[in-house]
Scaffold this motif. Sequence first.
Motif, PDB file in Angstrom:
ATOM      1  N   TYR A  87      46.058  37.747  -0.838  1.00 47.77           N
ATOM      2  CA  TYR A  87      46.570  37.324  -1.030  1.00 47.77           C
ATOM      3  C   TYR A  87      45.348  35.882  -0.965  1.00 47.77           C
ATOM      4  O   TYR A  87      46.111  35.051  -1.739  1.00 47.77           O
ATOM      5  CB  TYR A  87      47.289  35.990   0.715  1.00 47.77           C
ATOM      6  N   GLY A  88      44.773  36.151  -0.862  1.00 47.69           N
ATOM      7  CA  GLY A  88      43.876  35.334  -1.129  1.00 47.69           C
ATOM      8  C   GLY A  88      42.051  36.078  -0.814  1.00 47.69           C
ATOM      9  O   GLY A  88      41.966  36.058   0.485  1.00 47.69           O
ATOM     10  N   TYR A  89      40.822  35.794  -1.913  1.00 47.25           N
ATOM     11  CA  TYR A  89      40.067  36.344  -1.122  1.00 47.25           C
ATOM     12  C   TYR A  89      38.761  35.894  -2.515  1.00 47.25           C
ATOM     13  O   TYR A  89      39.400  35.693  -3.492  1.00 47.25           O
ATOM     14  CB  TYR A  89      39.808  37.893  -0.630  1.00 47.25           C
ATOM     15  N   GLY A 144      49.823  33.626   2.727  1.00 47.28           N
ATOM     16  CA  GLY A 144      49.989  34.875   3.810  1.00 47.28           C
ATOM     17  C   GLY A 144      50.628  33.897   4.783  1.00 47.28           C
ATOM     18  O   GLY A 144      49.992  34.394   6.219  1.00 47.28           O
ATOM     19  N   PHE A 145      51.372  32.582   5.280  1.00 49.43           N
ATOM     20  CA  PHE A 145      51.791  31.510   6.110  1.00 49.43           C
ATOM     21  C   PHE A 145      52.521  31.935   6.734  1.00 49.43           C
ATOM     22  O   PHE A 145      53.441  32.018   5.845  1.00 49.43           O
ATOM     23  CB  PHE A 145      50.788  30.388   5.553  1.00 49.43           C
ATOM     24  N   ILE A 161      55.292  28.353   2.415  1.00 49.10           N
ATOM     25  CA  ILE A 161      54.094  27.125   2.081  1.00 49.10           C
ATOM     26  C   ILE A 161      54.205  25.752   2.813  1.00 49.10           C
ATOM     27  O   ILE A 161      55.318  25.353   3.756  1.00 49.10           O
ATOM     28  CB  ILE A 161      54.086  26.593   0.234  1.00 49.10           C
ATOM     29  N   GLY A 162      53.404  25.729   3.937  1.00 51.30           N
ATOM     30  CA  GLY A 162      52.935  24.974   4.660  1.00 51.30           C
ATOM     31  C   GLY A 162      52.411  23.322   4.268  1.00 51.30           C
ATOM     32  O   GLY A 162      51.697  23.654   3.909  1.00 51.30           O
ATOM     33  N   PHE A 163      53.179  22.842   3.902  1.00 55.57           N
ATOM     34  CA  PHE A 163      52.603  21.552   4.182  1.00 55.57           C
ATOM     35  C   PHE A 163      53.048  20.441   5.220  1.00 55.57           C
ATOM     36  O   PHE A 163      53.283  20.860   6.370  1.00 55.57           O
ATOM     37  CB  PHE A 163      53.994  20.680   3.443  1.00 55.57           C
ATOM     38  N   LYS A 164      52.092  19.056   5.262  1.00 56.53           N
ATOM     39  CA  LYS A 164      52.086  18.485   6.374  1.00 56.53           C
ATOM     40  C   LYS A 164      53.766  17.737   6.612  1.00 56.53           C
ATOM     41  O   LYS A 164      54.261  17.798   6.224  1.00 56.53           O
ATOM     42  CB  LYS A 164      51.401  17.379   6.538  1.00 56.53           C
ATOM     43  N   LYS A 165      53.876  17.980   8.060  1.00 55.73           N
ATOM     44  CA  LYS A 165      55.921  16.846   8.236  1.00 55.73           C
ATOM     45  C   LYS A 165      55.756  16.455   7.482  1.00 55.73           C
ATOM     46  O   LYS A 165      55.068  15.086   8.004  1.00 55.73           O
ATOM     47  CB  LYS A 165      55.416  17.447  10.089  1.00 55.73           C
ATOM     48  N   GLY A 166      56.442  16.347   7.105  1.00 54.22           N
ATOM     49  CA  GLY A 166      57.187  14.911   6.664  1.00 54.22           C
ATOM     50  C   GLY A 166      56.617  15.399   5.062  1.00 54.22           C
ATOM     51  O   GLY A 166      56.943  13.889   4.461  1.00 54.22           O
TER      52      GLY A 166
END
Length: 510
Positions: free
Chosen positions: A52-54, A105-106, A231-236
């Motif tokens: 996923y990322g390396y 990979g969150f 994909i996780g973004f800041k809440k809001g």
Amino acid sequence: MRHTYRKWTVPLILLLAAAAVMTPAVQARAASGSGNDDNTFIVGFDAEFPPYGYKDENGEYVGFDLSLAQEVADRNGWTLIKQPIDWNSKDMELNSGSIDCIWNGFTMDGREDEYTWSSAYVDNSQVVAVKSDSSIQSLDDLKGKTVIVQQDSSALAAFTGEDATDENKALAASFASLQQVSDYNSAFMNLESGVADAVCLDIGVANYQLANSGGKFRLLPEQVSSEHYGIGFKKGNTALRDKVQATLNEMLSDGTFQEIADEWGLSDAVCLGKEGADAVMRQESSESSSGFGVSDFLDIMRQLLQGFGATLMIFFLTLIFSLPLGLLVTFMRMSRYAVPHWFARVFISILRGTPLMLQLLVVFFGPYYVFRISLSNSWRFWAVIIGFSVNYAAYFAEIFRAGIEGVPKGQREAAQVLGYTKRQTFTRIIFPQMVRRVMPPVTNEVITLVKDTSLAFALAYTEMFTLAKQIAATRSNILPLFAAGLFYYIFNFLVEFVMGRIEKKLNYFE
């Protein structure tokens, strides 16, 4: 006094002016929530999480998620910034605005209310890897074994999280030990060297590791749990999420998303656009998380006290072994004989010229990779003590040498005239003066040792700061790190006080 005032007036005015210029920009960025007003898209990722990322053999950051992020950035006219992060600090990076999203990979499961999520795009499972010649054939065979997971990972949550099944909790309780490491490279080094019996991890990462291991490992047929990646973004921060999600949907429609999945061998795992993949995104609540009370703080302090015991153990054992070893190295360094003299010089040069973390890894994994000696989990603690003791012995050796050479030569000659032997001269005249002279630099090294104990995390040995990072990741709050800092400060204050009293007693010339 007037001169000092004038000296600092201009720099102070310039500093205030810079702050006045920058503050509106910072406030505008925070208020916008999109985090990419300057047309940059900063993606936070774990740089040791293939595929996923390396970092590849050319030194470039690559991976399935980074390829998707690059395509999203290109279609929106953004400049992609690939920002490697410490996985334990991901929430602080996101909430502070240092990154725009976590894309690596969150896992969404169990974190639904902690972030603003995209639609799920990968259907992932947690599996267990063992050595190819291991007698472990099923999950039931893990009873009494040492199992490795990554810190704050889905595998850890599958065994100990609030949403963990009763079966997985019972399985974890049957382990001899459930160890946490910072990355999967360390996990598989632990597995290969025999320190651990199994590694639990994401199936995508597992398949990548097995494909590049030359047949050293295999997977158990059973799955520990199943999960979804998002994909996780800041809440809001729905504005940026909606832009990214719309672009992903566009990529899915024209086939680009599937092409990238095929390129990275994940075509069977992707789930973007499938039924239920956007359930979390649709049901997202904009309510803020609950407050942080006194009981939470007390609970954090109680947990940190458990790790503080491990920190104290490292501290005191390191001093017990490194101080006499440093004196021995000093004698070798000052020897008239070439062999011990040059051995000590090389020893000091290597130990002072290489990172302590690297030395810990060499001590821990060296017996297996050099001599093929199988290691046990108990070796982890002793590797920490040996690594710290040897490293600090090198520093103490040079401090002691400076103290000995600082004693006037005339005192040695006077002792010889009075009929003292060399041993009597050293123990009764040279050594007491050396101790008094070296107390300030020794105190400085002892204080540094208190803080360096946190480096034990490199060997997955859980001392106080490692525990603080784990608690901070679990609670999505930075307070445990500040609490750990308070512990360190109080401990160092006591160390400084004790060493100062000793120094005052030894300073008999005052």
